[in-house]
Design an enzyme around this catalytic site. Structure first.
Site, PDB file in Angstrom:
ATOM      1  N   LEU A  19      53.130   8.971 -91.893  1.00 49.81           N
ATOM      2  CA  LEU A  19      54.091   9.699 -91.063  1.00 49.81           C
ATOM      3  C   LEU A  19      53.352  10.882 -90.440  1.00 49.81           C
ATOM      4  O   LEU A  19      53.185  11.930 -91.061  1.00 49.81           O
ATOM      5  CB  LEU A  19      55.275  10.184 -91.898  1.00 49.81           C
ATOM      6  N   ALA A  20      52.866  10.686 -89.222  1.00 50.27           N
ATOM      7  CA  ALA A  20      52.106  11.722 -88.521  1.00 50.27           C
ATOM      8  C   ALA A  20      53.061  12.782 -87.992  1.00 50.27           C
ATOM      9  O   ALA A  20      54.049  12.466 -87.323  1.00 50.27           O
ATOM     10  CB  ALA A  20      51.315  11.089 -87.376  1.00 50.27           C
ATOM     11  N   HIS A  21      52.771  14.047 -88.322  1.00 53.50           N
ATOM     12  CA  HIS A  21      53.615  15.144 -87.881  1.00 53.50           C
ATOM     13  C   HIS A  21      52.880  16.463 -88.060  1.00 53.50           C
ATOM     14  O   HIS A  21      51.867  16.534 -88.746  1.00 53.50           O
ATOM     15  CB  HIS A  21      54.924  15.183 -88.681  1.00 53.50           C
ATOM     16  N   ALA A  22      53.417  17.499 -87.425  1.00 52.57           N
ATOM     17  CA  ALA A  22      52.919  18.866 -87.582  1.00 52.57           C
ATOM     18  C   ALA A  22      54.140  19.783 -87.481  1.00 52.57           C
ATOM     19  O   ALA A  22      55.268  19.321 -87.298  1.00 52.57           O
ATOM     20  CB  ALA A  22      51.885  19.196 -86.507  1.00 52.57           C
ATOM     21  N   MET A  52      47.970  18.119 -85.752  1.00 54.33           N
ATOM     22  CA  MET A  52      48.063  17.036 -86.736  1.00 54.33           C
ATOM     23  C   MET A  52      46.670  16.701 -87.281  1.00 54.33           C
ATOM     24  O   MET A  52      46.486  16.551 -88.494  1.00 54.33           O
ATOM     25  CB  MET A  52      48.705  15.790 -86.120  1.00 54.33           C
TER      26      MET A  52
END
Length: 146
Positions: free
Chosen positions: A64-67, A45
């Protein structure tokens, strides 16, 4: 319905972070402790955000934190972290960030319904402001579920 599965344990209120990297690390804590994600997911991230810029900033004061799922996602999961004070993410129009929603999706499709639910919540400006202002997990949870 993913938002129905959110519990008090999925919420952090008033987290202090020195910068956006620290905010990502701290907002990921819940999902790491639950085993929903691995450390590599947090690293990814941060790496992508460093390379691409603040693409995770969805709107005014919300990220919106994501990977990608292949970077250590073990299960579909979601957590919410309010930041106090808010943190700059480099988004000219939407900084500073007051709320980070951390998403772990197991594939490209499993989270689509959840994103729809989140969109409904985030389009309600009055509700979002109340989430920013929540002083306890219980208050945040009650507003989120209303």
């Amino acid at each position: 319905m993913m938002l129905e599965k959110v519990t008090l344990d999925d919420i952090q209120i008033g987290v202090k972070a020195v910068d956006w990297k620290d905010a990502i690390i701290k907002s990921s804590k819940i999902l790491l402790e639950k085993g929903s994600i691995e450390d590599i997911y947090v690293e990814e991230m941060i790496r992508v955000l460093s390379d691409v810029g603040p693409y995770i900033v969805l709107g005014k004061h919300v990220a919106l934190a994501h990977a990608r799922p292949e970077y250590g996602v073990n299960e579909l999961a979601l957590s919410f972290t309010t930041l106090e004070p808010p943190v700059e993410f480099g988004s000219e129009n939407f900084d500073p960030i007051k709320l980070i929603i951390t998403l772990a999706a197991i594939d490209s499709n499993s989270h689509i319904e959840m994103l729809g639910e989140l969109a409904d919540t985030l389009m309600n400006e009055k509700k979002v402001k109340a989430l920013f202002d929540a002083k306890t997990k219980e208050e945040f949870y009650k507003i989120l579920k209303a």
